[in-house]
Design a protein around this motif. Structure first.
Motif, PDB file in Angstrom:
ATOM      1  N   PHE A  75      -8.325  51.115  64.157  1.00 33.30           N
ATOM      2  CA  PHE A  75      -8.658  51.410  62.768  1.00 33.30           C
ATOM      3  C   PHE A  75      -8.883  50.132  61.974  1.00 33.30           C
ATOM      4  N   ALA A 115      -0.183  56.370  59.405  1.00 28.63           N
ATOM      5  CA  ALA A 115      -0.775  57.685  59.208  1.00 28.63           C
ATOM      6  C   ALA A 115      -2.270  57.679  59.512  1.00 28.63           C
ATOM      7  N   ILE A 116      -2.934  56.582  59.155  1.00 28.32           N
ATOM      8  CA  ILE A 116      -4.385  56.544  59.355  1.00 28.32           C
ATOM      9  C   ILE A 116      -4.707  56.434  60.842  1.00 28.32           C
ATOM     10  N   THR A 140      -4.106  59.640  62.635  1.00 24.51           N
ATOM     11  CA  THR A 140      -5.163  60.611  62.345  1.00 24.51           C
ATOM     12  C   THR A 140      -6.409  60.307  63.152  1.00 24.51           C
ATOM     13  N   HIS A 149      -7.729  63.217  65.288  1.00 26.51           N
ATOM     14  CA  HIS A 149      -8.976  63.850  64.845  1.00 26.51           C
ATOM     15  C   HIS A 149     -10.095  63.686  65.858  1.00 26.51           C
ATOM     16  N   HIS A 188      -1.250  50.161  51.585  1.00 26.99           N
ATOM     17  CA  HIS A 188      -2.234  51.230  51.747  1.00 26.99           C
ATOM     18  C   HIS A 188      -3.335  50.907  52.749  1.00 26.99           C
ATOM     19  N   ALA A 189      -3.794  49.663  52.739  1.00 28.18           N
ATOM     20  CA  ALA A 189      -4.990  49.351  53.511  1.00 28.18           C
ATOM     21  C   ALA A 189      -4.669  48.840  54.919  1.00 28.18           C
ATOM     22  N   HIS A 243     -18.478  60.540  63.931  1.00 32.11           N
ATOM     23  CA  HIS A 243     -18.224  61.480  62.833  1.00 32.11           C
ATOM     24  C   HIS A 243     -19.510  61.902  62.133  1.00 32.11           C
ATOM     25  N   ARG A 269      -9.010  50.618  48.832  1.00 32.57           N
ATOM     26  CA  ARG A 269      -8.456  51.584  49.779  1.00 32.57           C
ATOM     27  C   ARG A 269      -7.177  52.211  49.255  1.00 32.57           C
ATOM     28  N   THR A 270      -6.959  53.474  49.675  1.00 30.80           N
ATOM     29  CA  THR A 270      -5.631  54.061  49.577  1.00 30.80           C
ATOM     30  C   THR A 270      -5.337  54.684  50.920  1.00 30.80           C
ATOM     31  N   ILE A 271      -4.086  54.922  51.179  1.00 32.88           N
ATOM     32  CA  ILE A 271      -3.761  55.471  52.491  1.00 32.88           C
ATOM     33  C   ILE A 271      -4.313  56.900  52.604  1.00 32.88           C
ATOM     34  N   GLN A 276      -7.052  57.905  51.260  1.00 34.96           N
ATOM     35  CA  GLN A 276      -8.476  57.714  51.538  1.00 34.96           C
ATOM     36  C   GLN A 276      -8.681  57.456  53.026  1.00 34.96           C
ATOM     37  N   GLY A 277      -7.842  56.604  53.601  1.00 36.54           N
ATOM     38  CA  GLY A 277      -7.968  56.273  55.016  1.00 36.54           C
ATOM     39  C   GLY A 277      -7.745  57.486  55.898  1.00 36.54           C
ATOM     40  N   VAL A 278      -6.678  58.221  55.602  1.00 41.04           N
ATOM     41  CA  VAL A 278      -6.360  59.404  56.414  1.00 41.04           C
ATOM     42  C   VAL A 278      -7.476  60.434  56.294  1.00 41.04           C
ATOM     43  N   MET A 303     -10.558  60.002  55.440  1.00 45.78           N
ATOM     44  CA  MET A 303     -11.788  59.507  56.036  1.00 45.78           C
ATOM     45  C   MET A 303     -11.783  59.752  57.542  1.00 45.78           C
ATOM     46  N   GLU A 304     -10.648  59.479  58.172  1.00 47.33           N
ATOM     47  CA  GLU A 304     -10.570  59.654  59.618  1.00 47.33           C
ATOM     48  C   GLU A 304     -10.487  61.137  59.992  1.00 47.33           C
ATOM     49  N   TYR A 306     -11.281  64.854  51.944  1.00 41.91           N
ATOM     50  CA  TYR A 306     -11.837  63.542  51.609  1.00 41.91           C
ATOM     51  C   TYR A 306     -12.208  63.510  50.131  1.00 41.91           C
ATOM     52  N   THR A 319      -1.282  56.381  40.219  1.00 38.17           N
ATOM     53  CA  THR A 319      -0.211  56.394  41.224  1.00 38.17           C
ATOM     54  C   THR A 319       0.355  55.006  41.439  1.00 38.17           C
ATOM     55  N   MET A 362     -12.174  53.766  47.210  1.00 42.31           N
ATOM     56  CA  MET A 362     -13.490  53.446  47.750  1.00 42.31           C
ATOM     57  C   MET A 362     -14.099  54.668  48.419  1.00 42.31           C
TER      58      MET A 362
END
Lengths: 438, 573, 130
Positions: A12, A39-40, A43, A47, A159-160, A372, C12-14, C16-18, C20-21, C29, C71, C83
Motif C-alpha cells: 500500500f 486497516a488500509i 483492506t 478486497h 492516517h497516511a 480496480h 489522506r485520512t485512514i 479515505q485509504g480504507v 479507496m482500497e 468512498y 475530526t 484527497m
C-alpha cells in the motif's frame, strides 16, 4: 487449520511493512485474515478477493457501455494507440513492481512517450529540491536505532502511513533508543490539530502555506540570530525552543509530506527543510526523509534513474531522454493539450489529478491498467484489470528510504488474469511488430 | 557458436610473456584456444592493431543506490549528452554518472569484459543487482561493505576471526556479493553520530574497536575463508592533507600476512584509489600541500602482499560518491555544492557531492600529478591498476586519457606547461617533474588486465589470452610501431576498440556495438562450518534492530541475478 | 443563506485509504471523501447544523459535499476535504512550472445546498468529464 504465510510485504504505502502474516484457507486459494497490517493494508489484501471484481479487459462502446475483450485484443488496442500517437503520456507506475516498470520503460522508449509517475502530484517537489540542494538522509532503521528528535512536518502518519510511528520513528526500542518513545522528543508542524499532532510533545500549528517562513526562522534560530516576534503564526520563543531541542539531540530527523510539497513554494519549501537539516549537521547528526506515498513510487524513480537518468517527468518523444518539470510533467502536458493519447498503469489520476486534467484524459484515446474500477477507468476507452502486485504476484519495490524489498505472491490471481508485467510484455511485443511493419 | 581467429595483430599478453609479437588469437566455444584448434573461423584482420585480453576493472562505482542518487540528483550531468538509441543500442545519457546502458556501451568500446562494483551496501543489494542486471554485455560483481558493520565491529572487538568469517560468508550468500570491501573503517559508524575515525587508532564510539583492529581482522577473516579477492580497503582520512602516514599505518597492518587461496592471488590487501591517500602537508595551499606518493609506493614496492589502484584525477566536473559518509560531508563544506547522504542501519553509510577538479587550481593539478605518480613509481605493474575510482576522481570515459598520460611523458609535460595553471608549482610540490617513465603497452596490459584479474582471483578466466581462458579479447586501432608519434592516438584507440569479443561473442565490430552479449553476475559462495552463535546473533539483530525481516533480506530469484556465475569456496576444513 | 470564505486543504485520512482500497465506485468512498470538515465556528457562520450538504466553489470548479465537524481540529480558517475527486474538483491546477498542481491552499466559498446530493466518485467524474 489455516495456512499462514509470513514475511508478507504490504503493497500500500511507502512504509512498505514486511512483517505481515496472511492466513489462507486450506486450499491456499482464499485470504481469510491479515495480521499485523494497518486497516488500509488489510483492506487491500481482503478486497482483492471481492466477488464483484473485474477479471477481463473491457472496451468502452459508442454508447458508453463496456464490452469484454481478450487480453490480446486489449494489448493490440494499446499498442496501436501508442504507436499511432505523436506524444502519448504513459503515467502512473507507482503501484507496480520494478520489473513491470522496466518493461514499461522499454515501451515508452519504443513509442517515444512522455513518462511520468505519481511523484508528479506527490513528492515531485522533493525530487526537484534534491536536485537543488541534495538530501542528507538515512534508512528508517537508523532512525529507529538512533533518533531522539523526530519532526513530522506537513505529514500525518497516523492516517497516511499508519504503522510508521510504531515500526520506525516514535515507538521502537532501538539499539541506542532503548526507552522507545520516552527516548524521543516528537515535534509536529501542521496547520491542523491532526491525530499525529495530538501525540506530539510540541505542535507548531502554523498558518497554512507559511512553511518556508517558519523553516527559515528555524535556521535563523539555530544560528542564534534575531527573529521577529511572530513568524507564520508561531511565537519566536517557541521557535527558539524548537531550534534548541533539535540542536541538543544526538540524532534529529525531519519527516515531511504533502503539507509542504503541495503548498505554494513547492520545491522551495523542501529546499529550506533540507537546508535546516544540513545546518543541524554542523551541531549534531540530522537526517530528512520524505514520506513517500505509493508503495513503489520510489522504485519507479529508481528504475528510470538508471535507465534514463531522471526520476520523473521524462520526455522521450525526441528519441533521447529530456527532463523539464513544468514542461514535461503530466498535468502541464494535459492542460496545455499537448498529448494525443494517455496510458495509465498503477495509479488513479482520475481521482487524484485536478479535474481540469482529468477532463483532458477523458477526451483522448486512453487505456487504464488497474485491478480496480476507478475514476480513471471510468473515463478511459479501455480498462485492463490485472493481478494485484504484492498479493497475486511478487516483485521488487522500494521503500520511502529507497530500501528495496521484494513483495510476495500470497494467492493465485483469478483464473486467466494476467499480471501487469505480462500484459506490458504483450504490448511491447505488439509495438515492436507494428513498428517493424511500418 | 562462431569460432574466431584474430590475425596479424600486435599481441600483448604479459601472462604468456607475449610482448607485441604478431600472434594469432583463436576463440572456440567461448574460450581461447590454440590457433590450430579452430575450424572455419570467422577471421578478424587485426593488421596494424593492438590485441589484448579484454580489460578488467577492479574498482568502479557503476551500479547501486548511491550511483543512482548521483544520476537522479544531477540532471545537469545529462545536459547536451543524451543520445538516441540506434541499432541494438538503447537511449543513453550522463557524463560522470552514465545510465546503465551508457556504462555498458562505454566499457565495450573501451575493450572491457569485467567490472567490479566497488561498494554495495548490503541492505541495498537488490538495487545494485537490478542495475547490474540491466547493464548488458560486461560481466560484473559487487563488493559488499564490511568496515562499519555492527556484526564485524562486535566480533573484531574481541578478535573473533572465525565468527567474522562465518558472518562474511553468510552475507556474501545473502547479498550475492563477491568479496570484502572496507570503507573508512569505523569512521562511517562514527558518522552515525556526526563523528569520524581519522587515524587507525581512533576508537569507534560505543563499539570500542579501532580501525586497526577492523582492517587486521577483515584481512585475517578474508584469508581464513580463502576468498578469490583480497580485502579491499579505502582507509581512514581519505583526501586529507598529511594523510599518507595513516595510509602507511593501514598498509603495515598487512605486514607478514600470507595469502591463503586456491585462485593464484598473491596479495592480501588491495588499497583502492591510492592517489587520495598519498598527501603530505597540512593544508591544500601550495605552500603546504605536497605529494607523498613516492613514500607510499616505495613501501608497497618493498613488500609483496599489497596491490592498489590509482584513482587518477582527470580534471573534469564529476560526481563523488562513497560509503565514506563523513568525507562527503566534509567535501560539501569545501565546495558548498549539494550534498546527499544515506546512513544505512547496522551496516554502512554513503555520501554524494558533485565536484569540479578545476585545472586552474593548484590542488586539482597536484591531485592529477599524484595519481599518475602512483602509476609511475610502481616496480611491479602486476600490483598497480589503472582506475579513476570512477566517477570520484574522474568519469569512466576518461580511462583512455589516463593511459595516454601514463604512456607519454610528452602528454604529461603538455598538461603541466599548457593546461594546468600552476604547472611549475606542481612540479615543485609533487614528484611528477622527476618522472620520465612511460608505461609500455606490455605494462599497460598488466595494469588493466593481468594484474586486476589476478588480484580479483579471476586469473583463471580473465586477463590473458592463454588457451582455456574466457574468450574475451579486445582489438584496438593502435599500431605500436607507427602510432608512437602522437599521444592523442593512444587516447583515441583505447576509447574506440575496433573489436571486442566477450565470452566468444562478437560485441564490437569495426567500432560498432552489434551484440548485447551474455552478461553474467559473479558472486562467491563460501561454505563454512555451522556456527550457531553467529546464526543466533543474526536472527537477534534482525528481530530487534533491522527494519526488514531476516527472510526478506535475502537476494534471490531470477529477476535480481538472472545469469549468475557462482564461485564456490570451501572453508569448512 | 450565508456563504463563507475559507482556505481549502486536502490530504489522506485512514478512512479515505480504507474506502479507496474497498473500491472507489462504492458509496463508502463517497462517505469517506465527499465531505468537508469545518470547525464549529464555521458552522455558526454558515448557520447550519453539522452533516448538512454544502456547495463548495472555487475559481476552478464546484462540488457538493457533506459538511461535517472537524475530526482533527480545530483548524481556524481552514476547510478540509480528503484527497479524492471531490477535493480535486476545486483545487488550483496551476503548477507554476514545477509540475505540481497547487493542491493545498485554495480559497473557496461554501454555501448551503441541503437539497443537493453528493455524487459517488464515478458519477462525479462522469458528470464532470464526459
Amino acid at each position: 487449520m489455516a495456512k499462514i504465510v509470513t514475511d508478507v510485504v504490504c503493497p500500500f504505502c511507502g512504509t512498505l511493512c514486511d512483517d505481515l502474516e496472511v492466513a489462507l484457507s486450506d486450499d491456499g486459494k482464499e485470504i481469510l485474515e491479515v495480521y499485523n497490517a494497518c486497516a488500509i493494508g488489510a483492506t487491500k489484501f481482503l478486497h482483492s478477493q471481492a466477488s464483484d471484481r473485474l477479471t477481463r479487459p473491457q472496451k468502452k462502446q459508442e454508447d458508453g457501455s463496456w464490452k469484454e475483450v481478450t487480453y490480446d485484443e486489449a494489448a493490440d488496442y494499446t499498442a496501436k494507440m501508442l504507436v499511432d500517437a505523436k506524444k502519448p503520456l504513459m503515467y502512473g507506475w507507482s503501484s507496480t513492481s520494478c520489473s513491470a516498470q522496466g518493461v514499461g520503460a522499454e515501451i515508452g522508449e519504443e513509442v517515444g512517450a512522455c513518462m511520468d509517475n505519481t511523484a508528479t502530484v506527490c513528492h515531485g517537489s522533493t525530487l526537484i529540491a534534491v536536485q537543488d540542494v541534495g538530501v542528507p538522509s538515512a534508512t528508517l532503521g537508523e532512525i529507529a536505532n538512533r533518533a531522539d528528535r523526530v519532526v513530522f512536518w506537513g505529514c500525518n502518519p497516523a492516517h497516511a502511513h499508519p504503522r510508521h510511528m510504531s515500526r520506525y520513528s516514535i515507538f521502537p526500542r532501538g539499539f541506542f533508543t532503548g526507552k522507545g518513545s520516552k527516548s524521543r522528543q516528537m515535534i509536529v508542524v501542521d496547520p491542523r490539530n491532526t491525530d499525529t499532532a495530538k501525540m506530539a510533545d510540541v505542535h507548531l500549528q502554523l498558518e497554512q502555506g507559511h512553511d518556508y517562513e517558519l523553516l527559515s526562522a528555524i535556521r535563523v534560530a539555530i544560528r542564534g540570530e534575531k527573529l521577529p516576534d511572530v513568524v507564520a503564526g508561531i511565537s519566536k520563543e517557541q521557535i527558539y525552543e524548537v531550534a534548541d531541542t533539535l540542536k541538543s539531540g544526538r540524532f534529529a530527523v525531519i519527516f515531511f509530506g504533502m503539507g509542504v510539497t503541495h503548498s505554494l513554494g513547492k520545491n522551495h519549501n523542501i529546499d529550506i527543510a533540507i537546508s535546516v537539516t544540513r545546518d543541524l549537521n554542523d551541531y549534531t547528526k540530522a537526517a530528512i526523509v520524505p514520506m513517500r506515498g505509493h508503495y513503489n513510487v520510489t522504485g519507479s524513480g529508481q528504475v528510470w534513474g538508471w535507465q534514463f537518468g531522471f526520476p520523473f517527468c521524462l520526455d522521450l518523444t525526441r528519441g533521447f531522454a529530456r527532463y523539464n518539470p513544468g514542461d514535461s510533467s503530466s498535468n502541464d502536458l494535459l492542460v496545455r493539450d499537448e498529448l494525443d493519447a494517455v496510458f495509465v498503469l498503477g495509479s488513479d489520476p482520475g481521482a487524484h489529478f485536478p479535474v481540469r486534467s482529468v477532463k483532458k484524459i477523458a477526451q483522448l484515446p486512453s487505456v487504464c491498467i488497474d485491478p480496480h474500477i476507478t475514476p480513471t477507468s471510468a473515463v478511459s476507452k479501455m480498462h485492463v484489470p490485472v493481478a494485484f502486485v504484492g498479493v497475486e504476484v511478487g516483485g521488487c519495490a522500494y521503500r520511502m528510504d529507497n530500501v528495496p524489498i521484494e513483495t510476495k505472491k500470497v494467492v493465485e490471481p483469478p483464473e486467466g488474469m494476467l499480471t501487469d508485467e505480462e500484459f506490458l510484455q504483450l504490448v511491447l511485443n505488439r509495438v515492436r511488430e507494428l513498428k517493424g511493419a511500418a | 557458436m562462431t569460432d574466431y581467429l584474430i590475425k596479424n595483430g600486435f599481441v600483448f599478453d604479459p601472462v604468456q610473456g607475449i610482448n607485441g609479437d604478431k600472434v594469432d588469437v583463436a576463440i572456440k566455444d567461448g574460450k581461447i584456444v590454440d590457433a590450430g584448434d579452430v575450424t572455419n573461423p570467422t577471421i578478424i584482420d587485426a593488421t596494424g592493431m593492438t590485441v589484448m585480453a579484454a580489460a578488467v576493472d577492479i574498482h568502479a562505482h557503476v551500479a547501486g543506490p548511491k550511483v543512482n542518487m548521483g544520476r537522479n540528483f544531477r540532471p545537469e550531468d545529462k545536459l547536451f549528452n543524451c543520445t538516441a538509441g540506434s541499432g541494438m543500442k538503447r537511449m543513453e545519457g550522463g557524463f560522470s554518472v552514465p545510465t546503465v546502458l551508457r556504462t555498458a556501451y562505454l566499457y565495450a568500446r573501451m575493450g572491457f569484459g569485467f567490472s567490479m562494483e566497488a561498494a554495495m551496501p548490503p541492505l541495498y543489494a537488490r538495487h545494485t543487482h537490478e542495475e547490474i542486471r540491466d547493464t548488458p554485455i560486461i560481466d560484473q560483481g559487487a563488493l559488499p561493505v564490511f568496515g562499519n558493520n555492527w556484526f564485524v565491529l562486535e566480533y573484531l572487538k574481541e578478535n573473533e576471526i572465525e565468527n567474522t568469517a562465518a558472518y562474511i560468508a553468510w552475507l556474501l550468500n545473502q547479498t550475492k556479493g563477491f568479496g570484502v570491501k572496507c570503507v573508512n573503517p569505523g569512521g562511517t559508524e562514527s558518522w552515525g553520530w556526526g563523528l569520524n575515525c581519522e587515524t587507525v587508532d581512533d576508537v569507534v564510539p560505543y563499539f570500542d574497536v579501532t580501525p586497526r583492529q577492523i582492517v587486521s581482522g577483515l584481512i585475517e577473516a578474508n584469508e581464513y575463508l580463502g576468498l578469490p579477492h583480497c580485502m579491499h580497503v579505502h582507509g581512514n582520512s581519505l583526501g586529507e592533507p598529511g594523510n599518507y602516514g595513516i595510509t602507511l599505518d593501514t598498509l603495515k597492518i598487512a605486514e607478514g600476512v600470507k595469502p591463503q587461496n586456491d585462485f593464484g592471488r598473491e596479495v592480501v590487501l588491495h588499497n583502492t584509489h591510492l592517489q587520495f591517500h598519498c598527501y603530505g602537508g597540512e593544508s591544500y595551499a601550495s605552500k603546504s600541500f605536497e605529494s607523498k606518493s613516492k613514500e607510499v609506493v616505495n613501501y608497497i614496492n618493498s613488500v609483496d602482499n599489497i596491490s592498489y589502484d590509482l584513482g587518477v584525477v582527470t580534471l573534469d566536473e564529476t560526481t563523488t560518491m562513497t560509503a565514506d559518509g563523513p568525507f562527503e560531508h566534509h567535501l560539501s563544506h569545501m565546495n558548498n555544492l549539494k550534498w546527499a547522504n544515506t546512513d544505512v542501519e547496522l551496516e554502512t553509510g554513503s555520501g554524494i557531492v558533485p565536484f569540479i577538479y578545476n585545472p586552474k587550481t593548484f590542488i586539482a593539478g597536484a591531485q592529477w600529478a599524484i595519481g599518475l605518480e602512483c602509476g609511475l613509481f610502481i616496480k611491479d605493474p602486476m600490483r598497480a591498476y589503472i582506475t579513476t575510482d570512477a566517477p570520484n576522481a574522474g568519469p569512466l570515459c576518461r580511462y583512455p586519457r589516463v593511459y595516454k598520460w601514463l604512456m607519454s611523458a610528452k602528454a604529461r609535460d603538455d598538461m603541466l606547461d599548457n593546461t594546468l595553471k600552476y604547472g611549475d608549482k606542481i612540479r615543485e610540490r609533487c614528484y611528477i617533474g622527476e618522472l620520465d617513465r612511460e608505461i609500455s603497452l606490455y605494462e599497460l596490459a598488466m595494469m588493466t588486465r593481468a594484474g586486476p584479474a589476478k588480484t580479483l582471483g579471476l586469473s583463471h578466466m580473465f586477463g590473458s589470452l592463454k588457451p582455456g581462458l574466457e574468450g574475451d579479447v579486445a582489438v584496438y586501432p593502435y599500431n605500436p610501431e607507427t602510432d608512437t608519434d602522437d599521444p592523442e592516438k593512444i587516447e583515441y584507440a583505447f576509447g574506440n576498440a575496433a573489436y571486442l569479443i566477450k565470452g566468444g561473442k562478437l560485441i564490437v565490430k569495426e567500432g560498432e556495438i552489434v551484440d548485447m552479449g551474455n552478461k553474467r553476475t559473479f558472486w562467491v559462495n563460501a561454505k563454512v562450518n555451522e556456527n550457531p552463535m553467529v546464526e543466533r546473533d543474526i536472527s537477534e539483530k534482525f528481530r530487534r534492530y533491522y527494519t526488514v525481516t531476516q527472510n526478506n533480506y535475502t537476494v534471490e530469484g531470477p529477476h535480481f541475478v538472472p545469469n549468475p556465475y557462482v564461485i564456490e569456496v570451501d572453508a569448512t576444513k | 443563506m450565508a456563504a463563507i470564505q475559507i482556505n481549502l486543504i486536502s490530504g489522506r485520512t485512514i478512512q479515505q485509504g480504507v474506502a479507496m482500497e474497498s473500491g472507489k465506485e462504492k458509496p463508502a468512498y463517497r462517505d469517506a471523501c465527499g465531505i468537508l470538515e469545518l470547525d464549529d465556528a464555521e458552522f455558526k457562520r454558515l448557520g447550519i447544523f453539522k452533516n448538512t450538504n454544502v456547495r463548495v466553489s472555487s475559481e476552478f470548479g464546484t462540488v457538493v459535499v457533506k459538511a461535517i465537524g472537524a475530526t482533527q481540529g480545530p483548524h481556524p480558517g481552514l476547510g478540509w476535504i480528503p484527497m479524492g475527486p471531490w477535493a480535486n474538483a476545486l483545487v488550483d491546477p496551476n503548477t507554476y512550472s514545477t509540475g505540481m498542481p497547487t493542491f493545498k491552499g485554495t480559497p473557496v466559498t461554501v454555501d448551503v445546498a441541503e437539497n443537493e446530493t453528493v455524487l459517488d466518485a464515478i458519477a462525479l467524474i462522469t458528470e464532470e468529464c464526459l
